[in-house]
Design an enzyme around this catalytic site. Structure first.
Site, PDB file in Angstrom:
ATOM      1  N   ASP A  37       4.947  -4.529  -0.284  1.00 10.33           N
ATOM      2  CA  ASP A  37       6.258  -3.946  -0.005  1.00 10.33           C
ATOM      3  C   ASP A  37       6.387  -3.528   1.454  1.00 10.33           C
ATOM      4  OD1 ASP A  37       4.338  -1.957  -0.367  1.00 10.33           O
ATOM      5  OD2 ASP A  37       5.236  -1.179  -2.189  1.00 10.33           O
ATOM      6  N   GLU A  44      10.308   1.408  -9.069  1.00  7.77           N
ATOM      7  CA  GLU A  44      10.441   2.743  -9.636  1.00  7.77           C
ATOM      8  C   GLU A  44      10.786   2.642 -11.125  1.00  7.77           C
ATOM      9  OE1 GLU A  44       9.394   5.020  -7.937  1.00  7.77           O
ATOM     10  OE2 GLU A  44      10.138   5.092  -5.881  1.00  7.77           O
ATOM     11  N   ASP A  96       4.957   8.641 -10.621  1.00 11.09           N
ATOM     12  CA  ASP A  96       5.956   8.313 -11.642  1.00 11.09           C
ATOM     13  C   ASP A  96       5.684   6.968 -12.325  1.00 11.09           C
ATOM     14  OD1 ASP A  96       6.531   6.538  -9.618  1.00 11.09           O
ATOM     15  OD2 ASP A  96       8.585   7.231  -9.265  1.00 11.09           O
ATOM     16  N   HIS A 134       5.103   4.054 -10.766  1.00 14.39           N
ATOM     17  CA  HIS A 134       5.547   2.828 -10.075  1.00 14.39           C
ATOM     18  C   HIS A 134       4.363   2.006  -9.583  1.00 14.39           C
ATOM     19  CE1 HIS A 134       5.771   5.275  -6.086  1.00 14.39           C
ATOM     20  NE2 HIS A 134       4.785   4.419  -5.948  1.00 14.39           N
TER      21      HIS A 134
HETATM   22  C1  F6R Z   1       2.041   0.764  -1.601  1.00 16.67           C
HETATM   23  C2  F6R Z   1       2.633   0.749  -2.930  1.00 16.67           C
HETATM   24  C3  F6R Z   1       2.733   1.970  -3.775  1.00 16.67           C
HETATM   25  C4  F6R Z   1       1.492   2.853  -3.720  1.00 16.67           C
HETATM   26  C5  F6R Z   1       1.687   4.075  -4.592  1.00 16.67           C
HETATM   27  C6  F6R Z   1       0.488   4.993  -4.559  1.00 16.67           C
HETATM   28  O1  F6R Z   1       2.093  -0.529  -1.023  1.00 16.67           O
HETATM   29  O2  F6R Z   1       3.069  -0.278  -3.326  1.00 16.67           O
HETATM   30  O3  F6R Z   1       2.946   1.569  -5.106  1.00 16.67           O
HETATM   31  O4  F6R Z   1       0.391   2.110  -4.147  1.00 16.67           O
HETATM   32  O5  F6R Z   1       2.806   4.776  -4.162  1.00 16.67           O
HETATM   33  O6  F6R Z   1       0.330   5.498  -3.282  1.00 16.67           O
HETATM   34  P1  F6R Z   1      -1.016   6.240  -2.875  1.00 16.67           P
HETATM   35  O7  F6R Z   1      -2.107   5.257  -2.973  1.00 16.67           O
HETATM   36  O8  F6R Z   1      -0.781   6.654  -1.439  1.00 16.67           O
HETATM   37  O9  F6R Z   1      -1.154   7.386  -3.798  1.00 16.67           O
END
Ligand code: F6R
Length: 262
Positions: free
Chosen positions: A68, A144, A137, A139
């Site tokens: 992303d 989301e 959450d 995702h």
């Molecule tokens: C990042 C992504 C997100 C993160 C998620 C967890 O490219 O796609 O899904 O993997 O928000 O973030 P962290 O690892 O910082 O807790």
């Protein structure tokens, strides 16, 4: 159901990922890696960089696709996912930057960027191993709760909670966190041949429980992994704390045949 591995800490989890991907690169020098940003994969990338060095792997043909990117953020911004992937993956591993792709968050072209990105992944032969973090959450990527489980890469609105969670990368100021992003869809992610989801800390425990032991629902996007033929979920004790079947996961992993990879 995915294989669930409960490890001591992020380093132990990172070693498991690194061995898996280093073996892949050894057997398939032009492997296609699915890359995530955020905190969860950092130890895994560090261990992979170490394996590349120790095993003297030729990574010149390795290709990568990030999950992303923020929409409307200059790719040169230090917190853009283009910059983050360059800093945490491309440089430490010594990958060819031209072979590592990040979705294009330019607002003028974003309408078509998703289709183009999915087509590029397909043209590369698909992702071999996709590393994933998980949001509090539930995702994955920036899909989301409520995202279609069949979605392709497209623009999405970030949930308020995600912007709050990510404010730590923007001097703690939530207002600096973009409101939109472009993300691989859940359908895109599910096409990868192997998914490795990493989750650490108490804050992820509820999302991990729902992912592994809840029903499959768009309201916990990571629960789609239950439908994937080869998904590995690696968590620490804190992230595993709400799992009802912890003992079984430990037992199954302890008795895994030595020849079997993750
Ligand atoms: C990042 C992504 C997100 C993160 C998620 C967890 O490219 O796609 O899904 O993997 O928000 O973030 P962290 O690892 O910082 O807790």
């Amino acid at each position: 159901m995915a294989e669930i591995i409960i490890t001591k800490d992020e380093d132990a989890a990172g070693e498991i990922y690194a061995k898996c991907v280093a073996d892949l690169i050894e057997n398939k020098p032009d492997a296609v890696l699915g890359l995530a940003t955020g905190s969860s994969p950092l130890a895994a990338y560090r261990h992979l960089a170490a394996q590349v060095k120790v095993r003297k792997l030729d990574v010149s043909q390795v290709r990568g696709f990030a999950l992303d990117e923020y929409a409307g953020l200059d790719p040169a911004h230090p917190q853009s996912y283009r910059s983050t992937i360059t800093r945490t993956v491309v440089e430490p591993l010594g990958l060819d930057p031209a072979k590592v792709h990040v979705p294009n968050g330019n607002l003028e072209t974003i309408k078509d960027a998703g289709h183009e990105y999915d087509a590029a992944i397909e043209a590369a032969g698909g992702v071999d191993v996709q590393i994933l973090g998980i949001g509090t959450d539930g995702h994955i990527g920036f899909n989301e709760p409520g995202s279609s489980l069949a979605s392709g890469t497209r623009i999405k609105t970030l949930a308020e909670q995600t912007r709050i969670d990510n404010a730590r990368f923007f001097d703690g100021d939530v207002n600096q966190v973009p409101t939109h992003c472009i993300t691989q869809g859940i359908g895109t992610i599910m096409k990868a041949r192997h998914l490795v989801l990493l989750a650490f800390g108490e804050g992820k425990a509820e999302a991990v429980r729902e992912t592994c032991e809840g029903g499959i629902s768009a309201f916990c996007p990571a629960s789609a992994l239950q439908l994937h033929p080869h998904a590995t979920i690696i968590v620490d004790e804190a992230a595993a704390s709400k799992l009802a079947h912890k003992d079984y996961y430990r037992y199954a992993y302890a008795h895994k045949p030595a020849w079997q990879q993750i």
